[in-house]
Enzyme design. Structure first.
Site, PDB file in Angstrom:
ATOM      1  N   LYS A  32      -2.534  11.544  16.570  1.00  0.00           N
ATOM      2  CA  LYS A  32      -2.684   9.773  16.374  1.00  0.00           C
ATOM      3  C   LYS A  32      -4.629   9.345  15.971  1.00  0.00           C
ATOM      4  O   LYS A  32      -5.031   9.274  16.244  1.00  0.00           O
ATOM      5  CB  LYS A  32      -2.393   9.409  17.452  1.00  0.00           C
ATOM      6  CG  LYS A  32      -1.600   7.880  17.212  1.00  0.00           C
ATOM      7  CD  LYS A  32      -0.658   7.419  18.160  1.00  0.00           C
ATOM      8  CE  LYS A  32       0.021   5.878  18.223  1.00  0.00           C
ATOM      9  NZ  LYS A  32      -1.430   5.065  17.544  1.00  0.00           N
ATOM     10  N   GLY A  36     -10.034   9.621  19.543  1.00  0.00           N
ATOM     11  CA  GLY A  36     -11.332  10.864  19.131  1.00  0.00           C
ATOM     12  C   GLY A  36     -11.385  11.880  18.322  1.00  0.00           C
ATOM     13  O   GLY A  36     -12.047  12.779  19.192  1.00  0.00           O
ATOM     14  N   THR A  38     -12.862  12.685  15.497  1.00  0.00           N
ATOM     15  CA  THR A  38     -14.130  12.866  14.975  1.00  0.00           C
ATOM     16  C   THR A  38     -15.064  13.710  16.539  1.00  0.00           C
ATOM     17  O   THR A  38     -15.653  15.291  15.769  1.00  0.00           O
ATOM     18  CB  THR A  38     -14.852  11.905  14.205  1.00  0.00           C
ATOM     19  OG1 THR A  38     -13.787  11.396  12.936  1.00  0.00           O
ATOM     20  CG2 THR A  38     -15.347  12.514  13.699  1.00  0.00           C
ATOM     21  N   ASP A  61     -10.385  13.036   5.636  1.00  0.00           N
ATOM     22  CA  ASP A  61      -9.579  12.337   6.672  1.00  0.00           C
ATOM     23  C   ASP A  61     -10.549  11.381   5.345  1.00  0.00           C
ATOM     24  O   ASP A  61     -12.254  11.245   5.827  1.00  0.00           O
ATOM     25  CB  ASP A  61      -9.670  11.859   8.330  1.00  0.00           C
ATOM     26  CG  ASP A  61      -9.595  10.309   8.525  1.00  0.00           C
ATOM     27  OD1 ASP A  61      -8.933   9.800   7.496  1.00  0.00           O
ATOM     28  OD2 ASP A  61      -9.828   9.987   9.495  1.00  0.00           O
TER      29      ASP A  61
END
Length: 332
Positions: A32, A36, A38, A61
């Protein structure tokens, strides 16, 4: 089954198993928004760089947070991460890749460009899928030992993983259609005095794209070559989304056996912070549920919420150690 019993039987709470699996080629990190992903994908790539010859970290992304995480600008070409000899990163957008492809075809000859555009928008999702195919062709030619994808939030991730099968079907259909209509389209083009490349060029391009996608699709479904790391936080919505993600990955036949739970609070026993204690109780409840649901089949890694942001190479390096050596909260 009590949660104590579950914890007793639980798999090792680290990602060491992923580092040890030298056959892995593709690693996806997803979940979601705001959990965190990345930070986790950067940390995992850093740990992989210690045990693998060459690592490529790719962000799919559109928000592209890799540059922010490392404090270094990345673009659509692979660039070495400062401080590493064998870790590179790049930020790509499947949507812009298809646009570039159409523009390139336009510059080579009008007919091919317009047909590429027709193909790109004829079937829902094919535009992104074709962009994905171009990316995969590019990535495959770069010969990295392992590739880590920092994916977009859950919905986009699942669409991204369905691209190989969507594209395989669409391109097979268009290739067949093109071969039957090719001669007629060629005659029509010459009657109109159209120059530029013939239809065979276009179908050869589609065919080579289909071959790449078929190979990638096979590799994505091979647990020896591909795995997916789910990232979440200890809250209801995130846990719900993780379950949905695991179900979808199973339906795509993509291996997943690791969950990273971020932002966990470990207040000191004598802490006067009521907010921290209440929040810790809530987190403990959801971590307990997570252990009960997944601990027998998943490596569940518990990552702490630190007092400072995890940004910059040094902080990412330190944080990445918790993926292989479980965080031990201070006792005092």
């Amino acid at each position: 089954m009590s949660s104590a019993a579950v914890v007793e039987d639980a798999l090792e709470p680290t990602l060491q198993n992923i580092l040890d699996q030298k056959t892995l080629k593709w690693l996806f990190v997803g979940g979601k928004g705001g959990v965190g992903k990345t930070t986790t994908s950067c940390s995992l790539a850093i740990q992989l760089s210690k045990v693998r010859e060459s690592v490529l970290l790719i962000s799919t992304d559109p928000a592209h947070n890799l540059s922010d995480a490392f404090g270094q600008k990345f673009g659509k070409e692979a660039t070495k991460v400062n401080g590493f000899d064998n870790l590179s990163a790049m930020e790509i957008d499947p949507n812009s890749s298809i646009q570039e492809m159409i523009e390139q075809s336009d510059s080579q000859g009008g007919a091919m460009g317009s047909m590429m555009q027709d193909l790109a928008f004829a079937i829902p999702g094919v535009d992104e899928a074709m962009g994905f195919a171009e990316i995969m062709k590019h990535v495959k030619s770069m010969e990295y030992s392992v590739i880590v994808f920092d994916t977009a939030p859950t919905g986009h991730t699942l669409r991204f993983l369905s691209f190989p099968s969507v594209l395989e079907k669409a391109l097979a259909k268009f290739s067949t259609l093109g071969r039957s209509l090719g001669p007629m389209l060629g005659q029509f083009q010459s009657m109109l005095g159209g120059g530029g490349p013939n239809q065979e060029d276009m179908f050869a391009k589609l065919e080579s794209m289909r071959e790449v996608i078929t190979e990638v699709n096979t590799q994505f479904k091979d647990p020896e070559k591909t795995t997916f790391v789910c990232v979440c936080i200890a809250e209801f919505l995130s846990l719900y989304e993780t379950e949905r993600l695991i179900q979808e990955l199973t339906s795509y036949e993509i291996d997943t056996h690791a969950i990273v739970c971020n932002q966990l609070l470990y207040p000191k026993k004598d802490s006067n912070c009521q907010h921290c204690r209440v929040r810790k109780q809530m987190q403990d409840k959801y971590v307990g549920e997570m252990m009960e649901l997944y601990a027998d089949d998943f490596h569940i890694v518990k990552m702490p919420l630190l007092t400072e942001e995890v940004r910059g190479t040094d902080k990412l390096k330190d944080f990445s150690n918790f993926l292989v050596t479980p965080y031990v909260p201070p006792t005092e």
